[in-house]
Design a protein around this motif. Structure first.
Motif, PDB file in Angstrom:
ATOM      1  N   ALA A 233      52.439  33.081  54.319  1.00 17.33           N
ATOM      2  CA  ALA A 233      51.509  33.192  55.446  1.00 17.33           C
ATOM      3  C   ALA A 233      52.049  34.141  56.514  1.00 17.33           C
ATOM      4  CB  ALA A 233      51.246  31.809  56.046  1.00 17.33           C
ATOM      5  N   LEU A 234      53.331  34.032  56.814  1.00 14.74           N
ATOM      6  CA  LEU A 234      53.925  34.923  57.814  1.00 14.74           C
ATOM      7  C   LEU A 234      53.932  36.378  57.361  1.00 14.74           C
ATOM      8  CD1 LEU A 234      56.882  32.759  59.150  1.00 14.74           C
ATOM      9  CD2 LEU A 234      54.787  33.404  60.349  1.00 14.74           C
ATOM     10  N   LEU A 235      54.238  36.609  56.095  1.00 15.80           N
ATOM     11  CA  LEU A 235      54.243  37.989  55.597  1.00 15.80           C
ATOM     12  C   LEU A 235      52.838  38.597  55.602  1.00 15.80           C
ATOM     13  CD1 LEU A 235      56.811  38.172  52.682  1.00 15.80           C
ATOM     14  CD2 LEU A 235      56.787  39.496  54.772  1.00 15.80           C
ATOM     15  N   VAL A 236      51.846  37.821  55.239  1.00 17.56           N
ATOM     16  CA  VAL A 236      50.471  38.326  55.283  1.00 17.56           C
ATOM     17  C   VAL A 236      50.083  38.644  56.723  1.00 17.56           C
ATOM     18  CG1 VAL A 236      48.056  37.668  54.929  1.00 17.56           C
ATOM     19  CG2 VAL A 236      49.733  37.262  53.126  1.00 17.56           C
ATOM     20  N   LEU A 237      50.443  37.770  57.651  1.00 15.88           N
ATOM     21  CA  LEU A 237      50.149  38.014  59.065  1.00 15.88           C
ATOM     22  C   LEU A 237      50.843  39.279  59.568  1.00 15.88           C
ATOM     23  CD1 LEU A 237      48.810  36.957  61.673  1.00 15.88           C
ATOM     24  CD2 LEU A 237      50.962  35.755  62.130  1.00 15.88           C
ATOM     25  N   VAL A 238      52.088  39.470  59.216  1.00 15.98           N
ATOM     26  CA  VAL A 238      52.816  40.672  59.630  1.00 15.98           C
ATOM     27  C   VAL A 238      52.172  41.928  59.059  1.00 15.98           C
ATOM     28  CG1 VAL A 238      55.005  41.917  59.300  1.00 15.98           C
ATOM     29  CG2 VAL A 238      55.016  39.560  60.089  1.00 15.98           C
ATOM     30  N   HIS A 239      51.757  41.875  57.804  1.00 12.95           N
ATOM     31  CA  HIS A 239      51.120  43.047  57.200  1.00 12.95           C
ATOM     32  C   HIS A 239      49.751  43.328  57.825  1.00 12.95           C
ATOM     33  CE1 HIS A 239      54.310  42.868  54.212  1.00 12.95           C
ATOM     34  NE2 HIS A 239      53.971  44.105  53.909  1.00 12.95           N
ATOM     35  N   ILE A 240      49.029  42.291  58.220  1.00  6.72           N
ATOM     36  CA  ILE A 240      47.752  42.515  58.906  1.00  6.72           C
ATOM     37  C   ILE A 240      47.987  43.204  60.243  1.00  6.72           C
ATOM     38  CG2 ILE A 240      45.861  41.317  60.089  1.00  6.72           C
ATOM     39  CD1 ILE A 240      45.880  39.308  57.764  1.00  6.72           C
ATOM     40  N   VAL A 241      48.981  42.740  60.985  1.00  6.64           N
ATOM     41  CA  VAL A 241      49.301  43.363  62.277  1.00  6.64           C
ATOM     42  C   VAL A 241      49.742  44.809  62.078  1.00  6.64           C
ATOM     43  CG1 VAL A 241      50.919  43.302  64.223  1.00  6.64           C
ATOM     44  CG2 VAL A 241      49.812  41.204  63.455  1.00  6.64           C
ATOM     45  N   LEU A 242      50.589  45.043  61.087  1.00  4.99           N
ATOM     46  CA  LEU A 242      51.045  46.416  60.831  1.00  4.99           C
ATOM     47  C   LEU A 242      49.893  47.323  60.390  1.00  4.99           C
ATOM     48  CD1 LEU A 242      54.440  45.818  58.992  1.00  4.99           C
ATOM     49  CD2 LEU A 242      54.086  46.758  61.280  1.00  4.99           C
ATOM     50  N   GLY A 243      49.002  46.798  59.562  1.00  2.33           N
ATOM     51  CA  GLY A 243      47.855  47.593  59.123  1.00  2.33           C
ATOM     52  C   GLY A 243      46.923  47.942  60.268  1.00  2.33           C
ATOM     53  N   ARG A 244      46.658  46.972  61.125  1.00  2.49           N
ATOM     54  CA  ARG A 244      45.792  47.246  62.287  1.00  2.49           C
ATOM     55  C   ARG A 244      46.447  48.214  63.256  1.00  2.49           C
ATOM     56  NH1 ARG A 244      42.862  41.523  63.635  1.00  2.49           N
ATOM     57  NH2 ARG A 244      41.603  41.508  61.746  1.00  2.49           N
TER      58      ARG A 244
ATOM     59  N   ALA B 117      46.806  50.432  52.405  1.00  5.61           N
ATOM     60  CA  ALA B 117      47.960  50.146  51.546  1.00  5.61           C
ATOM     61  C   ALA B 117      48.811  49.018  52.135  1.00  5.61           C
ATOM     62  CB  ALA B 117      48.806  51.398  51.360  1.00  5.61           C
ATOM     63  N   THR B 118      48.894  48.961  53.446  1.00  8.14           N
ATOM     64  CA  THR B 118      49.632  47.883  54.096  1.00  8.14           C
ATOM     65  C   THR B 118      48.943  46.546  53.857  1.00  8.14           C
ATOM     66  OG1 THR B 118      50.394  49.425  55.782  1.00  8.14           O
ATOM     67  CG2 THR B 118      50.596  47.099  56.285  1.00  8.14           C
ATOM     68  N   TYR B 119      47.612  46.530  53.948  1.00 13.09           N
ATOM     69  CA  TYR B 119      46.864  45.301  53.661  1.00 13.09           C
ATOM     70  C   TYR B 119      47.065  44.860  52.213  1.00 13.09           C
ATOM     71  CZ  TYR B 119      44.266  46.182  58.004  1.00 13.09           C
ATOM     72  OH  TYR B 119      43.908  46.394  59.310  1.00 13.09           O
ATOM     73  N   VAL B 120      47.004  45.805  51.293  1.00 16.22           N
ATOM     74  CA  VAL B 120      47.155  45.485  49.867  1.00 16.22           C
ATOM     75  C   VAL B 120      48.566  44.970  49.591  1.00 16.22           C
ATOM     76  CG1 VAL B 120      47.210  46.497  47.551  1.00 16.22           C
ATOM     77  CG2 VAL B 120      45.338  47.034  49.103  1.00 16.22           C
ATOM     78  N   MET B 121      49.554  45.609  50.213  1.00 19.30           N
ATOM     79  CA  MET B 121      50.933  45.161  50.022  1.00 19.30           C
ATOM     80  C   MET B 121      51.125  43.745  50.566  1.00 19.30           C
ATOM     81  SD  MET B 121      53.746  46.026  48.781  1.00 19.30           S
ATOM     82  CE  MET B 121      55.491  45.829  48.871  1.00 19.30           C
ATOM     83  N   GLY B 122      50.555  43.458  51.706  1.00 22.00           N
ATOM     84  CA  GLY B 122      50.639  42.107  52.260  1.00 22.00           C
ATOM     85  C   GLY B 122      49.974  41.083  51.370  1.00 22.00           C
ATOM     86  N   ALA B 123      48.798  41.434  50.839  1.00 21.62           N
ATOM     87  CA  ALA B 123      48.098  40.513  49.939  1.00 21.62           C
ATOM     88  C   ALA B 123      48.889  40.301  48.650  1.00 21.62           C
ATOM     89  CB  ALA B 123      46.701  41.044  49.631  1.00 21.62           C
ATOM     90  N   GLY B 124      49.467  41.364  48.133  1.00 23.65           N
ATOM     91  CA  GLY B 124      50.265  41.253  46.906  1.00 23.65           C
ATOM     92  C   GLY B 124      51.506  40.394  47.103  1.00 23.65           C
ATOM     93  N   MET B 125      52.215  40.636  48.201  1.00 25.88           N
ATOM     94  CA  MET B 125      53.417  39.838  48.489  1.00 25.88           C
ATOM     95  C   MET B 125      53.045  38.374  48.734  1.00 25.88           C
ATOM     96  SD  MET B 125      56.416  41.529  48.715  1.00 25.88           S
ATOM     97  CE  MET B 125      57.337  40.698  49.972  1.00 25.88           C
TER      98      MET B 125
END
Length: 162
Positions: A19-30, A50-58
């Motif tokens: 959950a934290l990694l997905v949240l971090v990737h959403i913030v980085l993508g935005r 790509a940042t969103y996809v990487m967050g979803a994958g992780m």
């Protein structure tokens, strides 16, 4: 009892980490999309997606590891071959991320990664296959087959000359 607790704790920690990694990737993508950031002339929209996809994958990978650890804890049986491969790859990933986090983030992130690595390794080793179990693999207690005779460590000694 302890191994069920460790596997369950590993599952909970992995879900929180996902959950934290997905949240971090959403913030980085935005942030990447809002600031129109680019590296070496690459498209900012592609970078944010790509940042969103990487967050979803992780996140999906960590949730899969968590589900396998939870199933292991609930059944109180070791994971199968696929489960072991996934959990081992999760442990290796946490080891590599721990090494990188020391240089990039600091010792607190390293300690967190190593804690998760320890939980995964302890889950895997506490449910290790027993060679003498009664699972039909041989060598179990109470079987009627006699044990094999001991073999010499270097094979049979034979003379070298006739």
């Amino acid at each position: 009892m302890l191994r069920r607790l460790v596997a369950g704790l590993a599952a909970i920690v992995l879900v929180v980490e996902a959950a934290l990694l997905v949240l971090v990737h959403i913030v980085l993508g935005r942030t990447t999309a809002n600031q129109s950031m680019s590296i070496a002339g690459s498209d900012p929209d592609v970078m944010s997606k790509a940042t969103y996809v990487m967050g979803a994958g992780m996140g999906a990978f960590l949730v899969l590891c968590a589900v396998l650890a939870a199933v292991t804890a609930i059944r109180d049986r070791g994971p199968g071959r696929f489960g072991r491969v996934v959990l081992i790859s999760g442990a290796v990933t946490h080891g590599v991320l721990g090494i990188l986090s020391v240089a990039l983030v600091g010792w607190a992130a390293f300690a967190t990664m190593m804690l998760i690595l320890c939980l995964l390794v302890l889950t895997l080793t506490s449910y290790a296959a027993r060679s003498g179990g009664g699972d039909g693999s041989g060598g179990g207690a109470g079987e009627d087959t006699p044990p094999l005779p001991p073999t010499p460590p270097f094979g049979e000694l034979k003379p070298t000359s006739p």
